[in-house]
Design an enzyme around this catalytic site. Structure first.
Site, PDB file in Angstrom:
ATOM      1  N   GLY A 155      64.431  92.072  23.709  1.00  0.00           N
ATOM      2  CA  GLY A 155      64.717  90.666  23.454  1.00  0.00           C
ATOM      3  C   GLY A 155      64.997  90.331  22.013  1.00  0.00           C
ATOM      4  CG  ASN A 156      62.553  91.106  18.737  1.00  0.00           C
ATOM      5  OD1 ASN A 156      62.324  90.023  19.256  1.00  0.00           O
ATOM      6  ND2 ASN A 156      61.614  91.814  18.134  1.00  0.00           N
ATOM      7  NE  ARG A 169      50.946  92.840  24.747  1.00  0.00           N
ATOM      8  CZ  ARG A 169      51.734  92.073  24.015  1.00  0.00           C
ATOM      9  NH1 ARG A 169      51.637  90.749  24.074  1.00  0.00           N
ATOM     10  NH2 ARG A 169      52.647  92.589  23.242  1.00  0.00           N
ATOM     11  CG  HIS A 225      60.232  99.478  16.373  1.00  0.00           C
ATOM     12  ND1 HIS A 225      61.272  98.716  16.847  1.00  0.00           N
ATOM     13  CD2 HIS A 225      59.099  98.767  16.621  1.00  0.00           C
ATOM     14  CE1 HIS A 225      60.798  97.589  17.359  1.00  0.00           C
ATOM     15  NE2 HIS A 225      59.481  97.595  17.232  1.00  0.00           N
ATOM     16  CD  GLU A 281      51.920  92.369  20.281  1.00  0.00           C
ATOM     17  OE1 GLU A 281      53.073  92.582  19.885  1.00  0.00           O
ATOM     18  OE2 GLU A 281      51.488  91.218  20.496  1.00  0.00           O
ATOM     19  CG  HIS A 285      48.216  91.020  13.921  1.00  0.00           C
ATOM     20  ND1 HIS A 285      48.567  91.535  15.147  1.00  0.00           N
ATOM     21  CD2 HIS A 285      49.369  90.544  13.372  1.00  0.00           C
ATOM     22  CE1 HIS A 285      49.867  91.389  15.338  1.00  0.00           C
ATOM     23  NE2 HIS A 285      50.375  90.783  14.287  1.00  0.00           N
ATOM     24  CG  HIS A 309      58.086  91.349  25.736  1.00  0.00           C
ATOM     25  ND1 HIS A 309      56.910  92.061  25.838  1.00  0.00           N
ATOM     26  CD2 HIS A 309      57.886  90.423  24.759  1.00  0.00           C
ATOM     27  CE1 HIS A 309      56.034  91.594  24.960  1.00  0.00           C
ATOM     28  NE2 HIS A 309      56.600  90.594  24.294  1.00  0.00           N
ATOM     29  CG  ASP A 367      55.707  98.213  17.743  1.00  0.00           C
ATOM     30  OD1 ASP A 367      55.200  98.735  16.734  1.00  0.00           O
ATOM     31  OD2 ASP A 367      55.942  96.998  17.849  1.00  0.00           O
ATOM     32  CG  ASP A 413      51.138  87.720  21.798  1.00  0.00           C
ATOM     33  OD1 ASP A 413      52.038  88.569  21.879  1.00  0.00           O
ATOM     34  OD2 ASP A 413      51.173  86.745  21.021  1.00  0.00           O
ATOM     35  CB  ALA A 414      50.080  88.457  17.937  1.00  0.00           C
TER      36      ALA A 414
END
Length: 869
Positions: free
Chosen positions: A669-670, A532, A599, A571, A537, A665, A595, A534-535
């Site tokens: 976690g935010n 996976r 959200h 992601e 972009h 997470h 997501d 991460d980010a």
């Protein structure tokens, strides 16, 4: 007796030294082995279950090199060579065995066993003065062995029983030997007689009756054709004993494996070609090849050993900016690179950092682990149910090996894949993992690279795929020394977390190879089933063929070569159809994260549950997110411009390539205190929302503890050695989400933030929530198998007044409908009566049904199927 050589190769015969039928390479390697043993003055000892005449026959038939000694009859006979090709029994050994069986001579034992039905005496030449051998039907062997052992115990007979099935003809075999005597016992006796040290002897074997010798403290070689169960037993025994570098697991079979093992332990010499991989590559038990890309440096040395006792070796520069060379270093040895001066730096491709990001690297042998997953072919994309976990928080111990104990829970739940949050070496003692700086090194906080392999192997044995979260957009702020070696970082691109990786600037090709090879490293060397990213972009790259394309091409090639399913997941905060589309004949990424649905569910419960910097507006967005997987337009952010799609939304089949979740997470976690959905809303709200999420036609992801509404929070935590960094992270986290109340929140740098995230305690878990998740996932499997759980069959509806959200799947039987009533926190909702389109299959709360009507309480979910009959 002549003075024996100081070094010796001791080897089993069948399946080990003797070439396999029709294997020409084995034949060639047998000749090479004999010549090299002779030229090197290395002794040779046969250790076999064969009787002596059979050994002599094999020596002539297979042209085996002449040994100094023959241990045969499963360790009950030892013959010594006289230099003229003749062998004589060693009388001292026979006397030794005679003393063991004196209380019950072999003849008496034979008489006592004659009446046991099913035992058939082997041929006379296979018997001996200290050995009784029998045949038995393979199916009856376990029961017969148990009966004989009971009799031996009853008689207090001074004998041991060993039994096995002949792999060549499937005969059951039972041997009775003097108590404690085995091939290993005889070899120990011979080694002591010769005055050798165990480390001067290499023993090679392939079967269960070699186990004792393979675990007796000698340098051990388990040839490639041996069962992986045996290899694992030997590996575990060496590990438990604390032995380092006494085991070789060559891929080569039989004779070729013996030759490879003899070379690994330095009994025979090989011409060593410099390996191509970057980093420290062991070529034998005592020699390693080092290669490092350091175009910024005029000279590079490798320093091997503990500080204060290290040996320095100058590496040779090459035209490509690399420095390389062989040096005396064994797996487990520490090393650092010296870049034009006294300052030591870790290896950019270090496989282990035992002392953290600032300490030396460690030489790791990637071929020293006994994998047992040769038949594993992975999990198909359609069947993925991903369980995201943080190794440090998943168990109280917080280690790779401890996580194995919880795998049965995940299988029982219905998960099919584990997604591990980043494990690349990061600073400090606790960390989410996104501050990694040694991308190839498994963090020492969770265990060794082989501990991670053990977890992966156990997952595969349990039917679970393993995905890893990797970070290729930036590196952490502490322990990041790559810029001293070369241009690893971009001058024109930046990320919110620091400098972007140099994928398109000057001398970026080696940097791209460094990242692509890292992706392959996890898949190849640690047998992972996917990554996976991460980010994505923020993986800035203006090249025509981007780094994302290059990773895609390399992993696809690996997937085809390995024959198992490999998944690439990106992601992205926007719907990026380029990732999912085929490029240049290469299939797209298997999935991208979305997501938006998550959200929307959070902000539908309350606008205060804003756990991202992107805008979401609850009810307004939730139906569109259900309909399309992503929100295509919102007030502040455009996920996908309709104009770019010709004014139309794409076909919804792409929803099957979205990873969606109710918790992740980040979502947990935010929140300043790391609160979970059921703690922010209610358990009933979570149950109802879970019905939508787990019966949605995307790839579902569960965050650890979600399935049991665990009370343990998961706040953000990050440890650094640098106090200034700790303070900066604490302040930055608060500034990132200023709308939250941080007054009761633990700071990321506090150990408490990590400690309270432990989620394995059953007392913190809700078994009713877990049972509901199991029901949903069982129905999901049924829906996939029956073919109705697809984007094309899905229709979404919403009743504004009652807050009932509906997923309807049409099929030949009339369809399956999910009715989820999601009541916002500020609503004083009452039960409502609804018409059911079928029979209730499952419900999150007790359901009152009267005819075709049902009472739906606030935050209740009901799944309805075709009417019975």
């Amino acid at each position: 007796m002549s003075t024996p050589p100081r070094r010796a190769l001791a080897t089993d015969l069948d399946g080990t030294l003797i070439p396999l039928d029709g294997n020409a390479q084995n034949q060639r390697d047998l000749r090479a082995l004999g010549e090299r043993l002779k030229s090197g003055g290395v002794g040779l000892v046969f250790v076999t279950g064969r009787h002596f005449s059979s050994v002599q026959q094999a020596m002539g038939e297979h042209h085996l090199p002449t040994p100094e000694a023959i241990i045969c009859d499963v360790g009950t006979s030892v013959f010594e060579g006289g230099g003229d090709g003749r062998f004589q029994p060693v009388q001292a050994y026979a006397q030794h065995l005679g003393e063991i069986i004196a209380p019950m001579p072999i003849g008496e034992l034979r008489s006592r066993l004659e009446s046991i039905e099913g035992l058939r005496a082997q041929e006379d030449e296979k018997q001996g003065p200290f050995k009784l051998s029998y045949y038995a039907d393979a199916d009856a062997l376990p029961g017969l062995a148990e009966r004989v052992q009971r009799l031996l115990d009853q008689w207090d007979a001074p004998y041991s029983l060993i039994h096995s099935v002949d792999p060549f003809n499937n005969d059951g075999l039972l041997d009775l030997l003097p108590r404690g005597v085995s091939k290993a016992h005889a070899l120990d006796w011979w080694v002591e007689r010769c005055g050798w040290d165990n480390r001067d002897v290499v023993f090679c074997g392939d079967s269960g009756n070699d186990l004792a010798a393979l675990t007796a403290g000698y340098n051990a070689v388990v040839v490639g054709n041996a069962s992986r169960k045996l290899a694992r037993q030997v590996y575990d025994a060496h590990r438990d004993a604390g032995w380092r570098n006494r085991l070789c697991l060559p891929n080569a079979a039989a004779t070729s494996g013996v030759l490879a093992g003899a070379g690994w332990f330095g009994l025979v010499a090989f011409e060593q070609t410099p390996p191509e991989p970057m980093g420290a590559t062991p070529v034998s038990a005592s020699k390693t090849h080092f290669r490092v890309w350091a175009p910024k440096c005029k000279s590079v040395s490798v320093e091997i050993g503990e500080p204060g006792d290290a040996v320095r070796h100058e590496l040779t520069p090459g035209e490509d900016g690399c420095f390389a060379g062989f040096a005396s270093a064994a797996p487990g040895d520490k090393y650092s690179y010296l870049l034009e001066g006294p300052i030591a730096r870790p290896d950019p491709v270090s496989r282990r950092q035992p002392d953290g990001v600032h300490g030396p690297s460690e030489v790791v042998d990637p071929n020293a682990f006994p994998w047992t997953d040769a038949e594993w072919r992975g999990v198909a994309k359609r069947d993925l149910v991903i369980y995201e976990l943080h190794i440090g928080s998943f168990t109280e111990e917080g280690t790779f090996r401890a996580a194995i104990e919880r795998l049965p829970e995940l299988v029982e739940l219905g998960a099919t894949a584990v997604e591990v949050m980043p494990v690349a070496q990061s600073p400090g003692k606790w960390n989410w993992g996104y501050d990694g700086v040694n991308l190839y090194a498994v963090t020492h906080n969770y265990g060794t690279p082989d501990d991670f392999r053990t977890l992966v192997d156990a997952c595969h044995a349990a039917g679970l795929a393993v995905l890893l979260d990797v970070v290729y957009n930036h590196l952490g702020p502490e322990g990041n020394y790559l810029g001293e070696f070369g241009p690893y970082f971009s001058r024109k691109h930046h990320t919110p977390w620091g400098s972007a990786v140099n994928y398109d600037g000057r001398r970026s090709d080696p940097v791209r190879r460094w990242v692509v090879e890292n992706a392959l490293y996890w898949l190849r060397d640690l047998h992972l089933d996917g990554l996976r990213l991460d980010a994505v972009h923020f993986m800035h790259d203006d090249s025509e063929h981007t780094i994302l394309d290059e990773i895609r091409a390399a992993t696809l090639e690996f997937e085809q070569r390995s024959g198992r399913a490999i998944h690439l997941i990106g992601e992205s905060n926007v719907y990026d159809e380029r990732l999912l589309a085929s490029v240049g004949g290469l299939k797209g990424y298997d999935a991208i994260w979305s997501d938006c649905l998550m959200h929307s569910i959070y902000t539908h419960a309350s606008p205060d549950f804003k756990l991202t910097n992107r805008e979401y507006h609850g009810t307004h967005n939730l139906l569109e997110a259900m309909e399309h997987g992503y929100l295509y337009e919102s007030s502040q952010y455009v996920r996908v411009a309709r104009e770019a799609l010709g004014g139309d939304l794409p076909d919804r089949s792409y929803i099957g390539s979205l990873v969606t979740a109710l918790q992740t997470h980040d979502a947990v976690g935010n929140h300043p205190e790391g609160k979970r959905l059921h703690q922010l809303a209610s358990k009933d709200y979570q149950r109802s929302a879970a019905a939508i999420m787990l019966l949605y036609p995307s790839i579902p992801l569960l965050f650890m503890g979600e399935e049991s509404a665990v009370e343990a929070p998961f706040p953000f935590f990050a440890d650094f050695h640098d106090r200034g960094l700790r303070r900066a992270v604490d302040r930055g986290r608060i500034a990132e989400y200023p709308h939250h109340d941080w007054s009761n929140a633990p700071l990321p740098s506090e150990r408490k933030s990590f400690r309270i995230s432990k989620c394995a305690d059953p007392k913190l878990q809700d078994p009713q929530m877990r049972a509901w998740y199991q029901q949903l996932l069982t129905l999901r499997r049924h829906g996939l198998a029956a073919g109705w759980l697809t984007p094309d069959a899905m229709r979404c509806e919403h009743d504004t007044e009652s807050h009932v959200f509906k997923l309807h799947y049409s099929n030949a039987d009339g369809g399956v409908t999910v009715l989820a009533r999601l009541t916002p926190n500020d609503h004083d909702a009452q039960p409502i009566e609804i018409e059911l389109p079928g029979e209730v299959l499952m419900s999150s709360l007790e359901t009152e049904v009267n005819g075709g009507q049902a009472v739906l309480r606030p935050n209740q979910a009901v799944v309805v199927g075709p009417p019975a009959g």
